[in-house]
Scaffold this motif. Structure first.
Motif, PDB file in Angstrom:
ATOM      1  N   GLU A  93     -24.836  38.482  16.597  1.00  0.00           N
ATOM      2  CA  GLU A  93     -24.764  37.147  16.567  1.00  0.00           C
ATOM      3  C   GLU A  93     -23.497  36.573  15.985  1.00  0.00           C
ATOM      4  OE1 GLU A  93     -28.050  34.873  15.351  1.00  0.00           O
ATOM      5  OE2 GLU A  93     -29.424  36.253  16.567  1.00  0.00           O
ATOM      6  N   PRO A  94     -22.766  35.426  16.406  1.00  0.00           N
ATOM      7  CA  PRO A  94     -21.573  34.958  15.901  1.00  0.00           C
ATOM      8  C   PRO A  94     -21.613  34.510  14.542  1.00  0.00           C
ATOM      9  CG  PRO A  94     -22.295  33.575  17.505  1.00  0.00           C
ATOM     10  CD  PRO A  94     -23.129  34.724  17.555  1.00  0.00           C
ATOM     11  N   VAL A  95     -20.646  34.717  13.607  1.00  0.00           N
ATOM     12  CA  VAL A  95     -20.739  34.212  12.478  1.00  0.00           C
ATOM     13  C   VAL A  95     -19.695  32.964  12.453  1.00  0.00           C
ATOM     14  CG1 VAL A  95     -20.253  34.387   9.860  1.00  0.00           C
ATOM     15  CG2 VAL A  95     -21.260  36.236  11.277  1.00  0.00           C
ATOM     16  N   TYR A  96     -20.024  31.705  12.186  1.00  0.00           N
ATOM     17  CA  TYR A  96     -19.017  30.611  12.211  1.00  0.00           C
ATOM     18  C   TYR A  96     -18.622  30.051  10.861  1.00  0.00           C
ATOM     19  CZ  TYR A  96     -20.416  30.537  17.231  1.00  0.00           C
ATOM     20  OH  TYR A  96     -20.597  30.943  18.551  1.00  0.00           O
ATOM     21  N   GLN A  97     -17.744  29.041  10.932  1.00  0.00           N
ATOM     22  CA  GLN A  97     -17.285  28.587   9.842  1.00  0.00           C
ATOM     23  C   GLN A  97     -18.266  27.747   8.927  1.00  0.00           C
ATOM     24  OE1 GLN A  97     -13.857  26.114  10.126  1.00  0.00           O
ATOM     25  NE2 GLN A  97     -13.717  25.468   8.065  1.00  0.00           N
ATOM     26  N   SER A  98     -19.172  27.200   9.802  1.00  0.00           N
ATOM     27  CA  SER A  98     -20.354  26.313   9.434  1.00  0.00           C
ATOM     28  C   SER A  98     -21.468  27.506   8.564  1.00  0.00           C
ATOM     29  CB  SER A  98     -21.183  25.732  10.377  1.00  0.00           C
ATOM     30  OG  SER A  98     -21.664  26.438  11.454  1.00  0.00           O
ATOM     31  N   ASP A  99     -21.411  28.763   8.917  1.00  0.00           N
ATOM     32  CA  ASP A  99     -22.418  29.643   8.103  1.00  0.00           C
ATOM     33  C   ASP A  99     -21.743  29.750   6.674  1.00  0.00           C
ATOM     34  OD1 ASP A  99     -24.002  29.675  10.246  1.00  0.00           O
ATOM     35  OD2 ASP A  99     -22.783  31.175  11.287  1.00  0.00           O
ATOM     36  N   VAL A 100     -20.539  29.551   6.533  1.00  0.00           N
ATOM     37  CA  VAL A 100     -20.008  29.990   4.883  1.00  0.00           C
ATOM     38  C   VAL A 100     -20.542  28.845   4.068  1.00  0.00           C
ATOM     39  CG1 VAL A 100     -18.099  30.618   3.873  1.00  0.00           C
ATOM     40  CG2 VAL A 100     -18.210  31.069   6.312  1.00  0.00           C
ATOM     41  N   LYS A 101     -20.950  29.230   2.877  1.00  0.00           N
ATOM     42  CA  LYS A 101     -21.233  28.366   1.695  1.00  0.00           C
ATOM     43  C   LYS A 101     -20.432  28.783   0.596  1.00  0.00           C
ATOM     44  CE  LYS A 101     -24.679  26.558   3.947  1.00  0.00           C
ATOM     45  NZ  LYS A 101     -24.413  26.945   5.369  1.00  0.00           N
ATOM     46  N   PRO A 102     -19.072  28.438   0.724  1.00  0.00           N
ATOM     47  CA  PRO A 102     -18.114  28.761  -0.441  1.00  0.00           C
ATOM     48  C   PRO A 102     -18.556  28.361  -1.980  1.00  0.00           C
ATOM     49  CG  PRO A 102     -17.026  27.428   1.049  1.00  0.00           C
ATOM     50  CD  PRO A 102     -18.596  27.287   1.451  1.00  0.00           C
ATOM     51  N   TYR A 103     -19.418  27.549  -2.284  1.00  0.00           N
ATOM     52  CA  TYR A 103     -19.793  27.145  -3.608  1.00  0.00           C
ATOM     53  C   TYR A 103     -20.806  28.015  -4.058  1.00  0.00           C
ATOM     54  CZ  TYR A 103     -17.453  22.745  -2.799  1.00  0.00           C
ATOM     55  OH  TYR A 103     -16.491  21.744  -2.470  1.00  0.00           O
ATOM     56  N   GLU A 104     -21.811  28.662  -3.079  1.00  0.00           N
ATOM     57  CA  GLU A 104     -22.650  29.886  -3.698  1.00  0.00           C
ATOM     58  C   GLU A 104     -21.993  30.960  -3.840  1.00  0.00           C
ATOM     59  OE1 GLU A 104     -25.323  30.088  -0.537  1.00  0.00           O
ATOM     60  OE2 GLU A 104     -26.144  28.340  -0.671  1.00  0.00           O
ATOM     61  N   VAL A 105     -20.743  31.296  -3.027  1.00  0.00           N
ATOM     62  CA  VAL A 105     -19.929  32.537  -3.451  1.00  0.00           C
ATOM     63  C   VAL A 105     -19.190  32.392  -4.687  1.00  0.00           C
ATOM     64  CG1 VAL A 105     -18.236  34.090  -2.705  1.00  0.00           C
ATOM     65  CG2 VAL A 105     -19.951  32.965  -0.906  1.00  0.00           C
ATOM     66  N   GLU A 106     -18.770  31.157  -5.017  1.00  0.00           N
ATOM     67  CA  GLU A 106     -18.125  30.955  -6.422  1.00  0.00           C
ATOM     68  C   GLU A 106     -18.822  31.389  -7.508  1.00  0.00           C
ATOM     69  OE1 GLU A 106     -16.411  27.131  -6.236  1.00  0.00           O
ATOM     70  OE2 GLU A 106     -15.492  27.380  -4.522  1.00  0.00           O
ATOM     71  N   GLU A 107     -20.172  30.796  -7.445  1.00  0.00           N
ATOM     72  CA  GLU A 107     -21.095  30.873  -8.236  1.00  0.00           C
ATOM     73  C   GLU A 107     -21.478  32.588  -8.644  1.00  0.00           C
ATOM     74  OE1 GLU A 107     -23.493  30.248 -11.568  1.00  0.00           O
ATOM     75  OE2 GLU A 107     -22.569  28.820 -10.258  1.00  0.00           O
ATOM     76  N   LEU A 108     -21.475  33.384  -7.583  1.00  0.00           N
ATOM     77  CA  LEU A 108     -21.712  34.792  -7.489  1.00  0.00           C
ATOM     78  C   LEU A 108     -20.579  35.298  -8.195  1.00  0.00           C
ATOM     79  CD1 LEU A 108     -23.329  35.439  -4.188  1.00  0.00           C
ATOM     80  CD2 LEU A 108     -24.407  35.807  -6.451  1.00  0.00           C
ATOM     81  N   LEU A 109     -19.190  35.112  -7.837  1.00  0.00           N
ATOM     82  CA  LEU A 109     -18.102  35.398  -8.679  1.00  0.00           C
ATOM     83  C   LEU A 109     -17.913  35.205  -9.860  1.00  0.00           C
ATOM     84  CD1 LEU A 109     -15.443  34.373  -5.884  1.00  0.00           C
ATOM     85  CD2 LEU A 109     -16.245  36.818  -6.179  1.00  0.00           C
ATOM     86  N   ARG A 110     -18.278  33.981 -10.528  1.00  0.00           N
ATOM     87  CA  ARG A 110     -18.520  33.798 -11.939  1.00  0.00           C
ATOM     88  C   ARG A 110     -19.290  34.554 -12.553  1.00  0.00           C
ATOM     89  NH1 ARG A 110     -17.168  28.340  -9.944  1.00  0.00           N
ATOM     90  NH2 ARG A 110     -19.516  27.962  -9.861  1.00  0.00           N
ATOM     91  N   ASN A 111     -20.592  34.732 -11.984  1.00  0.00           N
ATOM     92  CA  ASN A 111     -21.533  35.623 -12.369  1.00  0.00           C
ATOM     93  C   ASN A 111     -21.281  37.054 -12.469  1.00  0.00           C
ATOM     94  OD1 ASN A 111     -24.285  37.584 -11.796  1.00  0.00           O
ATOM     95  ND2 ASN A 111     -24.888  36.111 -12.932  1.00  0.00           N
ATOM     96  N   ARG A 112     -20.664  37.572 -11.606  1.00  0.00           N
ATOM     97  CA  ARG A 112     -19.917  39.006 -11.858  1.00  0.00           C
ATOM     98  C   ARG A 112     -18.951  39.310 -12.832  1.00  0.00           C
ATOM     99  NH1 ARG A 112     -21.608  42.638  -7.655  1.00  0.00           N
ATOM    100  NH2 ARG A 112     -23.825  41.830  -7.210  1.00  0.00           N
ATOM    101  N   LEU A 113     -18.027  38.208 -12.734  1.00  0.00           N
ATOM    102  CA  LEU A 113     -17.050  38.120 -14.066  1.00  0.00           C
ATOM    103  C   LEU A 113     -17.698  38.121 -15.417  1.00  0.00           C
ATOM    104  CD1 LEU A 113     -14.256  36.117 -12.302  1.00  0.00           C
ATOM    105  CD2 LEU A 113     -14.177  38.426 -12.665  1.00  0.00           C
ATOM    106  N   GLU A 114     -18.735  37.271 -15.520  1.00  0.00           N
ATOM    107  CA  GLU A 114     -19.308  37.215 -16.799  1.00  0.00           C
ATOM    108  C   GLU A 114     -19.937  38.635 -17.327  1.00  0.00           C
ATOM    109  OE1 GLU A 114     -21.634  33.997 -17.252  1.00  0.00           O
ATOM    110  OE2 GLU A 114     -20.023  32.333 -17.283  1.00  0.00           O
TER     111      GLU A 114
END
Length: 748
Positions: A93-114
């Motif tokens: 199934e296609p993955v479109y731009q509307s499927d991306v949630k950048p703010y959720e990914v940013e939270e995951l990145l901060r969590n991994r860094l901590e």
């Protein structure tokens, strides 16, 4: 067909026309790290950050969105059977731009860094948009990480304090290390593992907690404290000893029978109504002892060793706590070992329909009778008999040739080492060696050719040094062959080929064989897997001390029989790369060399190498490749096996799933055999420095039916390099004469 394939490739490259007007296809994300200090192992940190990027973009194959193309084709009003099957198997199934949630990914990145000690990190994102595609750029700002100043064990009750204190002494956590949550988890697991080996039966790693204190420092440093959580049960922080060990050698799972007289042996209770397994033989497999502290590793080791006996279907070790004997510093356990036997006697029958690449076909029947625990010490007796009939249904002038094979084999396996001197069990901590002895006799009759009688005898040992390594040594290996009832046609073949004749004259083979195997394939979830096996076969050296020479210049004999003298060694290496989801790139390299010396000037025929066939170079018929550039004209009547004392082979195979139990494979094979000495009857068969140009090569496609590990394999292959052709003509992709190989199991 070619036009259809080209059409799929062209359309898979340009799926943009199917993307809705208000959407863009998501093509992935990049992470950029901005740090105010040097980050140790920055590549590893970046790889971990990239692992949290969501969602995964659509996959590409050779730059094409093939899975996405099959999805869009399936959306047609009448997609058709082929498009529906392609979508079900390969569609995405296609993955479109509307499927991306950048703010959720940013939270995951901060969590991994901590989690890696980079506290107060920042993360931001931005889209890069094109006509019909979009990607995300994530940027993380990483400050100087917190590093450890001290690692201290907090006050704990006795005796667990001293035990953990001793374990912490060997910790890999050191001053100056960056705060890393994964390292703390591994430290906690390490402590739990070692405590379980020291008697702490009820301990759990979740009882431990780490606390980091930064209040003592103005710089980014912290003190690390290891503590016990509150309300940890008393039973969890005291070690346990084994107060009693009871073994039930004939436990019935269905009736739950545990009655019987108690036979006390080596401080263990053996309970069985009638003598099923002699305690003196069973005891050596049990590493548990009364009075010792509970040890999880010894418990697992005992269960594994008992399972290798071959007489038991189930091995179950249960521990029972004696609450009445529990104190604030020690607990008591009773260990009960329940052993459920396999059926004592079993008969296995196999009916096969054999087809070979040399046009021989026919039925084969094999019967095996097994008697387990024969002498009440775990011994296994196997008696096997086989009958096979083959007839050559093609092959031009040799049409009508037939072959009858009869065989009888007796094998006796002792789950212990039979040796004239005593070896302590501590020498074999992982597994106790098995002693194998066998005798077999075979009768082979080929019409218009010969009758061959052969007998073999083996005595040796087999044992596992650890999970991966296996040793097998046969100090006694005897083989006797007798060629009789030869036809004039076969006698002429021998007269024309002195090397072949000499290989049959060596009727007696006596020597030693040794095999070392490293099997990394047991770890099925690893991305990189390696299998390595080397075999050494040496014959005739001991016989040369007692042999005699009838006439000067003639080969020596013993008991009136000419014996073989040679050394042979080979190496077989497999490497598998697992892409995941049953996609595997499997490779293999084999090299072998046999050296005749002393009483022999040629390796016995039964010990020579051959090439070609379903487990070798599949684009050539079995035993038809080589030696060297020799062309035996196999299809026009040369029925005899083509062999040599040198063998080189290489294989590569890509395996992938198709549907349900059906898997596919694309493969390429290369190999050949050679002789180290020139054989006038086989011109071109001598090994030379130009051996790479003398490799037989081929490619093919295979299909495999895999039912719970039982593999039925069909491989269709065609050669593209034939060393039997003149130089300049060897590269010839011959699709007119493909070879169909039928086999059981994977080729490597």
């Amino acid at each position: 067909m070619t036009v259809s394939i080209l059409g799929i490739i062209f359309n898979a490259c340009s799926v943009k026309k199917y993307i809705p007007e208000d959407e863009r296809l998501y093509t992935g994300a990049e992470v950029t790290i901005d740090s105010d200090s040097i980050i140790k192992n920055e590549n590893l940190l970046k790889a971990e950050l990239e692992s949290v990027l969501r969602p995964e973009p659509n996959g590409k194959f050779l730059g094409m969105y093939s899975g996405l193309y099959f999805y869009y084709k399936n959306l047609k009003e009448k997609p058709g059977f082929i498009n529906r099957w392609l979508y079900k198997k390969f569609g995405e199934e296609p993955v479109y731009q509307s499927d991306v949630k950048p703010y959720e990914v940013e939270e995951l990145l901060r969590n991994r860094l901590e989690n890696r000690g980079f506290f107060y990190s920042q993360a931001s994102s931005s889209f890069t948009e094109n006509d019909k595609t979009a990607s995300v750029d994530y940027k993380v700002v990483v400050p100087t990480p917190y590093t450890m100043a001290t690692y201290t064990l907090d006050s704990l009750p006795s005796p667990i304090y001293q035990d953990i204190h001793n374990i912490v002494k060997d910790s890999k956590l050191r001053e100056g290390m960056r705060f890393d949550l994964s390292n703390l988890k591994m430290e906690r697991e390490r402590i739990d593992f070692n405590l379980k080996k020291q008697g702490y039966y009820n301990f759990n790693e979740r009882f431990l907690i780490f606390e980091a204190d930064t209040n003592q420092y103005r710089t980014k440093r912290f003190d690390l404290f290891l503590k016990l959580k509150k309300d940890v049960p008393e039973k969890g922080i005291v070690p346990y000893k084994l107060s009693k060990i009871s073994v039930f050698p004939n436990y019935n799972v269905e009736t739950d029978t545990i009655s019987g007289p108690i036979n006390r042996f080596n401080d263990k209770n053996y309970i069985q109504e009638n003598l099923f397994f002699k305690p003196k033989y069973l005891d050596q497999f049990i590493t548990l002892e009364e009075g010792q502290y509970y040890d999880s590793q010894k418990s697992k080791n005992t269960a594994r060793r008992l399972a290798t006996i071959g007489a038991y279907k189930f091995v179950n070790i249960q521990y029972q706590e004696k609450d009445s004997l529990l104190t604030d510093s020690l607990g008591m356990l009773e260990a009960n070992i329940y052993l459920s036997p396999l059926n004592k006697r079993a008969i296995r029958a196999e009916l096969q329909a054999v087809t070979k690449s040399n046009n021989f076909a026919g039925p084969a029947v094999a019967l095996t009778f097994s008697n387990r625990n024969l002498f009440k010490g775990g011994e296994t007796l196997n008696i096997s008999t086989k009958f096979g009939y083959e007839s050559q249904i093609g092959g031009k002038k040799n049409s009508g040739l037939s072959s009858i094979e009869l065989g009888l084999k007796g094998e006796l396996i002792f789950p212990r080492m039979l040796i004239p001197f005593k070896i302590k069990n501590e020498f074999f901590k992982y597994a106790i060696p098995k002693t194998k002895m066998s005798l077999s006799a075979d009768y082979l009759s080929r019409t218009k050719l010969y009758t061959l009688l052969s007998g073999t005898g083996l005595f040796g040992y087999l044992w596992d040094a650890n999970k991966f390594i296996t040793h097998q040594i046969n100090p006694i290996s005897i083989n006797y062959t007798r060629l009789s009832k030869t036809t004039e046609e076969f006698d002429q073949i021998l007269d024309d080929n002195p090397f072949l004749k000499r290989s049959f004259e060596q009727q007696f083979i006596s020597g030693l064989t040794y095999a070392f195997t490293y099997n990394g394939m047991v770890e099925t979830n690893k991305k990189h897997q390696i299998y390595f096996e080397t075999t050494i076969d040496v014959a005739g050296n001991s016989l040369s001390l007692f042999s005699k020479e009838e006439n000067p210049g003639d080969p020596k004999t013993i008991f009136g029989l000419e014996y073989a003298q040679y050394a042979k060694a080979d190496i077989d290496i497999h490497y598998h790369y697992n892409f995941g989801k049953q996609h595997i790139l499997a490779t293999r390299l084999f090299a072998g060399y046999g050296l005749p010396y002393g009483n022999s000037d040629v390796i016995p025929f039964v010990k020579q190498y051959f090439s070609g066939g379903p487990y070798s170079v599949r684009s050539f018929r079995i035993r038809s490749l080589g030696p060297g550039t020799y062309n035996g004209d196999f299809n026009n009547g040369n029925f005899f096996d083509q062999t040599g004392n040198i063998r080189l082979e290489a294989n590569v195979e890509y395996r992938f799933p198709l549907i349900n139990y059906l898997n596919g494979a694309l493969f390429m094979d290369a190999g050949n055999v050679w002789n180290s000495k020139e054989n006038p009857s086989l011109p071109g068969g001598k090994f030379s420095g130009d051996f790479l140009s003398e490799l037989g090569m081929g490619v093919g496609f295979g299909m495999r039916v895999d039912v719970q590990g039982f593999i039925i394999r069909l491989d269709l292959a065609a050669p593209f390099h034939d060393p039997g052709l003149p130089k300049g003509e060897r590269f010839n992709f011959d699709l007119d004469a493909p070879i169909l190989n039928f086999a059981i199991g994977y080729p490597f």
